[in-house]
Each structure stands twice: as C-alpha cells, then as structure tokens.
Design an enzyme around this catalytic site. Structure first.
Site, short mmCIF file in Angstrom:
data_model
loop_
_atom_site.label_atom_id
_atom_site.label_comp_id
_atom_site.label_asym_id
_atom_site.label_seq_id
_atom_site.Cartn_x
_atom_site.Cartn_y
_atom_site.Cartn_z
N CYS A 1 1.09 36.66 21.40
CA CYS A 1 2.04 36.47 20.32
C CYS A 1 2.65 37.82 19.94
O CYS A 1 2.02 38.86 20.10
CB CYS A 1 1.44 35.86 19.06
SG CYS A 1 0.55 34.33 19.36
N ARG B 1 5.45 38.54 25.10
CA ARG B 1 4.09 38.34 24.61
C ARG B 1 3.74 36.87 24.43
O ARG B 1 2.58 36.52 24.19
CB ARG B 1 3.89 39.06 23.28
CG ARG B 1 4.12 40.54 23.35
CD ARG B 1 3.95 41.16 22.00
NE ARG B 1 2.56 41.18 21.60
CZ ARG B 1 1.70 42.13 21.90
NH1 ARG B 1 2.10 43.17 22.60
NH2 ARG B 1 0.45 42.06 21.50
N TRP C 1 2.27 32.36 21.63
CA TRP C 1 1.61 31.86 22.83
C TRP C 1 0.41 31.09 22.31
O TRP C 1 -0.55 31.67 21.82
CB TRP C 1 1.19 33.02 23.72
CG TRP C 1 0.67 32.62 25.06
CD1 TRP C 1 1.41 32.41 26.20
CD2 TRP C 1 -0.69 32.39 25.44
NE1 TRP C 1 0.58 32.06 27.25
CE2 TRP C 1 -0.71 32.04 26.82
CE3 TRP C 1 -1.91 32.45 24.76
CZ2 TRP C 1 -1.87 31.76 27.51
CZ3 TRP C 1 -3.08 32.15 25.45
CH2 TRP C 1 -3.05 31.81 26.82
N ASN D 1 -1.22 37.42 14.94
CA ASN D 1 -1.43 37.59 16.38
C ASN D 1 -2.91 37.81 16.59
O ASN D 1 -3.49 38.72 16.00
CB ASN D 1 -0.63 38.82 16.88
CG ASN D 1 -0.96 39.18 18.31
OD1 ASN D 1 -1.34 38.32 19.10
ND2 ASN D 1 -0.82 40.45 18.64
N GLY D 2 -3.54 36.97 17.43
CA GLY D 2 -4.97 37.12 17.68
C GLY D 2 -5.70 35.84 17.36
O GLY D 2 -5.10 34.76 17.32
N GLU E 1 -1.95 39.94 45.77
CA GLU E 1 -0.87 40.16 44.82
C GLU E 1 0.38 39.35 45.21
O GLU E 1 1.05 38.77 44.35
CB GLU E 1 -0.56 41.66 44.74
CG GLU E 1 0.58 42.06 43.84
CD GLU E 1 0.41 41.64 42.37
OE1 GLU E 1 -0.66 41.19 41.98
OE2 GLU E 1 1.41 41.75 41.63
N LYS F 1 2.03 36.62 42.70
CA LYS F 1 3.43 36.68 42.27
C LYS F 1 4.10 35.32 42.48
O LYS F 1 4.84 34.83 41.64
CB LYS F 1 4.22 37.75 43.04
CG LYS F 1 3.95 39.16 42.63
CD LYS F 1 4.73 39.60 41.43
CE LYS F 1 3.98 39.78 40.18
NZ LYS F 1 2.73 40.25 39.94
N GLU G 1 2.85 32.79 40.01
CA GLU G 1 3.30 33.10 38.64
C GLU G 1 4.73 32.67 38.39
O GLU G 1 5.03 32.09 37.37
CB GLU G 1 3.24 34.62 38.40
CG GLU G 1 1.90 35.17 38.04
CD GLU G 1 1.96 36.69 37.83
OE1 GLU G 1 2.40 37.41 38.74
OE2 GLU G 1 1.57 37.14 36.76
N HIS H 1 -13.02 30.90 57.68
CA HIS H 1 -14.19 30.36 56.99
C HIS H 1 -13.79 29.32 55.96
O HIS H 1 -14.29 29.32 54.84
CB HIS H 1 -14.98 31.50 56.33
CG HIS H 1 -15.51 32.50 57.30
ND1 HIS H 1 -16.46 32.19 58.24
CD2 HIS H 1 -15.17 33.80 57.52
CE1 HIS H 1 -16.72 33.26 58.99
NE2 HIS H 1 -15.93 34.24 58.57
N LYS I 1 2.65 38.31 28.88
CA LYS I 1 2.45 39.59 29.55
C LYS I 1 1.24 40.34 29.02
O LYS I 1 0.55 41.03 29.74
CB LYS I 1 3.69 40.45 29.36
CG LYS I 1 3.69 41.65 30.27
CD LYS I 1 5.05 42.23 30.43
CE LYS I 1 5.03 43.31 31.47
NZ LYS I 1 4.77 42.78 32.82
C1 G6P Z 1 -1.38 39.00 32.21
C2 G6P Z 1 -0.06 39.36 32.85
C3 G6P Z 1 -0.30 39.96 34.24
C4 G6P Z 1 -1.25 41.15 34.13
C5 G6P Z 1 -2.54 40.78 33.42
C6 G6P Z 1 -3.35 42.01 33.09
O1 G6P Z 1 -1.96 37.93 32.87
O2 G6P Z 1 0.76 38.21 32.95
O3 G6P Z 1 0.93 40.39 34.79
O4 G6P Z 1 -1.53 41.61 35.42
O5 G6P Z 1 -2.26 40.12 32.19
O6 G6P Z 1 -2.62 42.78 32.17
P1 G6P Z 1 -2.75 44.31 31.96
O7 G6P Z 1 -1.81 44.64 30.85
O8 G6P Z 1 -4.17 44.57 31.58
O9 G6P Z 1 -2.38 44.99 33.22
#
Ligand code: G6P
Length: 627
Positions: A2, A27, A75, A99-100, A496, A500, A503, A519, A622
């Site tokens: 948030c 956020r 969020w 927030n939290g 990764e 991506k 996501e 496996h 994020k």
């Molecule tokens: C969220 C974001 C990701 C990120 C992860 C860790 O899931 O959507 O993109 O890799 O958090 O975040 P950080 O800020 O610790 O890299």
C-alpha cells in the site's frame, strides 16, 4: 504494501494527492481513495480499481477552501479489494490511511463490537480509527490519542491520521512500514509519503521516520515526537539524489521498456558509485571498503532475498565462490527466517533487495542483528529500512524503478555482487585474475564502457538480437507453457526469465537447471510447449547442448539464446536469438548482463501481444512489506 500520501499547504490538494498516489501505485493498485479537508469537514472519495477510477470521481471537486488531505493506494490483505475496504477509513471525526498489518486487530475488533459499534469495512486499518476515537471519548487530546493508540497496536505499520475538527493537521506514525516527510521548498507546506517519489516534485530534502516516530505536520512545518515517551525529538533531513524527471516514461509506452533500455546507463552509474572515478585503473578498491573488510573476515556468507532479488543473489553465490573462494549460500528470506540456520563463528548475512523494504528480508536481517551476526545489504533505496538496519549498506545506482516487474534493479544487484566478488578475490578458488575481468567490465570501447557497449548492441531495435527475438515471440506467443533452462550462470537467468513471463504475461512458465529437466518436467514436453534455452558458449555449453537434445527429441518448440555464429545451437532451435559478440570478446561471467535484458524483453513482448497491464500486473506489488 500500500502507498500512503499526506499533504498540508496551499497547493491544489486533490492534485497533490492524486499525483503522489500515482507515483506510489507500484506499491498496490487494487483500490484507492483520498480524504480532503474542505471548509468545515473532511470529504472522502474512494473507488475499487486503479487510481484512475477514483480520479474520475474527484473530477469537478470544489477546491476552494481545501488545505490538506491524505490518500492511499491499496494492495488488499484484510478484506476484498472493493470500495468499502478502500482507505481512507472513518470513525466519527477520525479519518486515516494505513500501510502494513495490525496483528492484534481481532482483539480491538472485539472491543469495538462490545461497545456496540459496527465497523464498516473488513480491514484491520479501521480498528486504529476506533482506538483513537475511544481514546478521545475519554477526553484525550487528538495527537495524544493517536500516540496512545499507536502504542497499543502490534505489527509493522505506518498510519496517517486526520481529525475533522483540526483542519490543516495530519499526524503520521511509523512502526515498520516506511514513512518519509519533506517541506515544500517553493510554496511552503508539508508532504508525507511511503517513499520519496511523491515528494520529489516539492523538495529534494527529506526526513525518514524511524520506527516509533510520530510526525505532526501542519503547513508551518513538522514536529517529530518519540511515540513511546511523547517527547520531542530531532530527525535529520537528507538530500535525495533522484530527480522527478526520472519518474516519467520519456516516450516509451511502458516504464518496463524504458527501464530495460536504461540498463546500459544504470550499469555505468552503479559501477561509478561502487568503485568511484578511479574505475579505469586496476587493481581497484571500492568506494566503501568497510563491508569488503567484513567479508574478508567472514568464513561464510549467506545471501537472503525474495523474488527477482533472490535470482540475483544466486548469481552472486556463483561469483563469490568462483572469484572470492568464500563459502556462500543464497537463501529465500521467507524460509531462512523460520528455519534454524546453523551459523558459523564469523558468519555474514547479506540482504539483497531493490526496495530495501521487503518484509521477509528485513526480518532476517533484524534477527541476525539481534544474534550479533554481521549484516550487509545491496539495495537501490537510500534511507530504506533494510539499508538502515544493516551494518554495511551498499547501494546500486539505478534510479527509481517504477515497473512492478524488476529489470534494471536486477542487473544493478548483479553488478554490485559481481564487483564485490572481484574485489574480494583472495586466492585458491580464483580462476581468473581480477584485473582482466574488471578490465573487460570497465575498459573503454570508443565512447562507452565495454559491457554497456555490448548491451546497447543487444538492445538495438534493428539489430540481430531484437529482430530474431521478435520473430520468436510472434511464433511462440500462444504456447501452452514455457520452460526456461540453463546451467551455471544461465540457471538463475532461466529462473528469472520464467518469473518475468509469469509476472507480466500470466503464462505458465518454469525455470529449470538444464540438468534437472529430465527428472520430471520432461514428461510435459510436446509441440505446444516452448523451451527457451540459455546456452552461451561457456564452461557449461556442451552439457546444456546434451540436455537440449533430450528436449528436441520430445518435440517441444525451442528458442535458443547463444553466441552469434553458433551454428550447432541454431540448427537445433526453431528460433535462434544471437548475442552479437564473439566468445572471446567478453568473459563468460559477464554474459548474464547481456542475457538478462533479452529475457526481460522476451516476457515484455509476449505480455504486450497478450494485452496485459505490463507495468502493473494483476495481484502484484513492487514493495512487499507483508510476510
Ligand atoms: C516483489 C516484487 C519483485 C521483487 C520482490 C523482492 O515480489 O514484485 O519484483 O523481486 O518483491 O523485492 P525486493 O525489493 O526485496 O527486491
């Protein structure tokens, strides 16, 4: 998660709040709302969905007589993302955003019911408004009521509160989730937010609240209080180096695309920040050598991270082991924190986090501090919680990353770990002289550095890599599922690449160490499945090719990424995406910096073809400040 914004002053309040919320939308973006002081009351506007939904409801709002307000982008944690659960929440005269998580919200809720009230929302946040309301019913003055209520809640939270009878006063409290304040350098007034980005339009000097701090804001200025004692305290204001112009798309259709293309620059900036202006001369020292000395004194390093940052740390492990010869683990923070990790005598724990706020990573570092273990962090955000909790913070220099799916911060993290590993080089396990590697990284190639030069060629729209990538994407976009595979450095990259795609394109994708495919997952291979193989000519190349034979025999479609001119690989693939350089031009340890952006673009293009919301994919945020 948030995002919170608060403002008091003479600017157009709704504009400041909505603009600020848009800067914080990364956020969380399932619902939003604002509350504005008008002449004699507080006007609350909320809507489910993106901020644009709420904005249309605010259009035409009479701005006369407004002088402050608060806003929130959500969020959802407690309660569905609908208008009722959207913030701000109101109980009597009290209006707040949060927030939290308030962990003891059930107990408070019981008291609320006992007293005959009925909460309007399902949120934990609304409970705080009841606490303040009850406190004031007992005759406590507003700011003191916020303070006392704050001492009663458990969990990591930031809350900003206003009261209908006190126009022009907003009170922020922090315990865990970030909160930052600044004074408007131009028109006077004060702004407060979950991070610095909304404040950059008004000031470059901000103060970060510490846990347990309160900020009492009026148009005249900010007063800081220690919530536990109620005493006045001072908080330093720091200069922020990011500028507001880095928050724009600069003509790109999406932030993510802009940020992918920024990587040539962020690599140079991070390099310069890490090793200073002497970056051309070797051997090198880092600008901040304290952490390096701590690693040299350590007998084991555990990197902890989440999501994309975990993938960067996996690469870090490979480099630390290869160049520094130090025993290194790469751990998921959410697992590490609830295990019983056996720590060595001189253990060092390093958090890797672009935001510097991720709850699990932060919690591990706090636990380690309590146990007296040395801690370090690689992050992109100065002043972030993680940066402030560790003994040795190291900062990438990527500028704000707005796209929710991390791109330039990923390569920034990789680079910082790569530089450290090279700086640390200390004997036995070392297979390459640091000098030669750093030379490849920093050596000037015409007007630019060597590595960014190669990266610009990879990203060139008319270049061989991008043309082949586009053909591949057009062909495989409707695949039933994707496997990404690679060995060595290419394994974290495969993880990764798959992340991506999941996501932002919402397609099923899995990253696999190429040797593991047989496996289990090999059972899934058929022509409707695409396998993306990352196979540069490195020490793992032949093994990867053997694994690829197994894939080909099962009839899956193959997209292969490798060195230009690799005919063997090209012949096995349906689509061959060449890295435009010869094998001897760049050490294999540096290839991840060229491969990661290609995989980012692969996901980006598929997402665009599918029409998803690339910058704000569904269900994600994020900065994940909840467990
Ligand atoms: C969220 C974001 C990701 C990120 C992860 C860790 O899931 O959507 O993109 O890799 O958090 O975040 P950080 O800020 O610790 O890299």
């Amino acid at each position: 998660m948030c995002g919170i914004i608060g403002y008091v002053g003479d600017r157009k309040v709704t504009e400041v709040l909505i603009k600020g919320l848009k800067r914080l939308e990364y956020r969380g973006y399932d619902s939003s709302g604002i509350a504005v002081f008008t002449n004699d009351r507080i006007e609350v506007t909320k809507a489910a969905g993106k901020i644009a939904e709420m904005e249309t409801r605010v259009a035409g709002f009479d701005m006369a007589g407004t002088h402050g307000g608060i806003g929130h982008t959500r969020w959802a944690t407690h309660g569905a993302p609908n208008t009722t659960n959207a913030h701000p929440h109101r109980v009597g005269d009290i209006v707040l955003v949060h927030n939290g998580i308030i962990e003891n919200f059930r107990e408070i809720q019981e008291e609320v019911f006992r007293r005959g009230f009925k909460p309007q929302s399902e949120t934990d946040s609304e409970m705080f408004a009841f606490l303040v309301h009850f406190e004031m019913e007992r005759g406590t003055e507003f700011v003191e009521a916020v303070r006392k209520s704050f001492l009663k809640v458990q969990g990591a939270s930031s809350i900003v509160v206003m009261h209908e009878k006190f126009p022009g006063l907003i009170v922020g409290v922090r315990n865990g989730s970030p909160l930052v304040v600044g004074c408007d350098g131009e028109l006077g007034g004060v702004a407060m937010a979950s991070d610095v980005q909304p404040l950059l339009d008004y000031t470059d000097r901000v103060a970060f609240l510490e846990n347990g701090d309160m900020a009492i804001c009026t148009a005249k200025g900010i007063e800081f209080l220690d919530a536990a004692s109620g005493r006045r305290i001072e908080r330093p204001f720091a200069k922020i180096e990011w500028s507001a112009d880095r928050l724009d798309k600069n003509g790109y259709p999406h932030y993510m695309l802009k940020e992918i293309h920024e990587q040539s620059r962020t690599i140079i900036d991070t390099l310069a920040a890490a090793i200073g202006p002497s970056s051309g001369s070797l051997p090198f020292e880092m600008v901040n050598e304290d952490g390096i000395r701590a690693i040299i004194d350590a007998d084991r390093v555990s990197m902890v991270a989440c999501g994309t940052s975990w993938h960067a740390s996996l690469l870090g492990k490979y480099w630390f082991e290869r160049f520094a010869g130090i025993s290194t683990d790469s751990e998921l923070a959410s697992e590490f924190r609830y295990r019983s990790p056996v720590l060595s005598k001189r253990h060092l724990v390093m958090g890797v986090s672009q935001s510097g706020e991720t709850a699990d990573t932060l919690a591990v570092l706090q636990q380690m501090k309590e146990r007296g273990v040395e801690t370090m962090a690689v992050t992109n955000v100065k002043g972030s919680s993680i940066a402030r909790v560790v003994d040795y913070p190291y900062f990438m220099c990527c500028g704000p990353e707005i796209g929710v799916a991390s791109t330039k911060a990923f390569t920034g993290q990789m680079l910082m770990l790569y530089i450290m590993a090279n700086r640390l080089q200390r004997g036995a396990a070392m297979s390459d002289p640091t000098g030669a590697l750093m030379d490849a990284l920093v050596k000037r190639h015409r007007q630019t550095y060597e590595l960014p030069h190669h990266l610009s060629r990879v990203l060139d729209d008319g270049g061989a890599t991008m043309c082949a990538l586009e053909k591949a994407v057009q062909d495989v976009q409707h695949s039933k599922g994707f496997f990404f595979m690679g060995r060595g450095y290419s394994w974290p990259l495969a993880l990764e690449g798959a992340l991506k795609l999941k996501e932002i394109a919402y397609v099923h994708a899995e990253g696999y160490a190429a040797g593991e495919l047989k496996h289990g997952p090999i059972a899934m291979l058929e022509p409707a499945i695409t396998v993306v193989v990352v196979a540069p000519r490195d020490q793992w190349y032949e093994k990867t090719i053997s694994n690829l034979q197994e894939v080909k025999a099962r009839g899956a479609r193959i997209v292969a990424l490798g060195h230009a001119g690799d005919e063997k690989l090209a012949a096995m693939a349906d689509h061959f995406v060449p890295l435009p350089l010869a094998e001897e031009q760049l050490d294999e340890s540096l290839l991840p910096f060229l491969i990661a952006p290609v995989l980012q673009l692969f996901a980006y293009r598929i997402a665009v073809l599918k029409g998803t919301d690339v910058d704000q994919p569904r269900n994600l945020a994020k900065s994940v400040t909840v467990e």
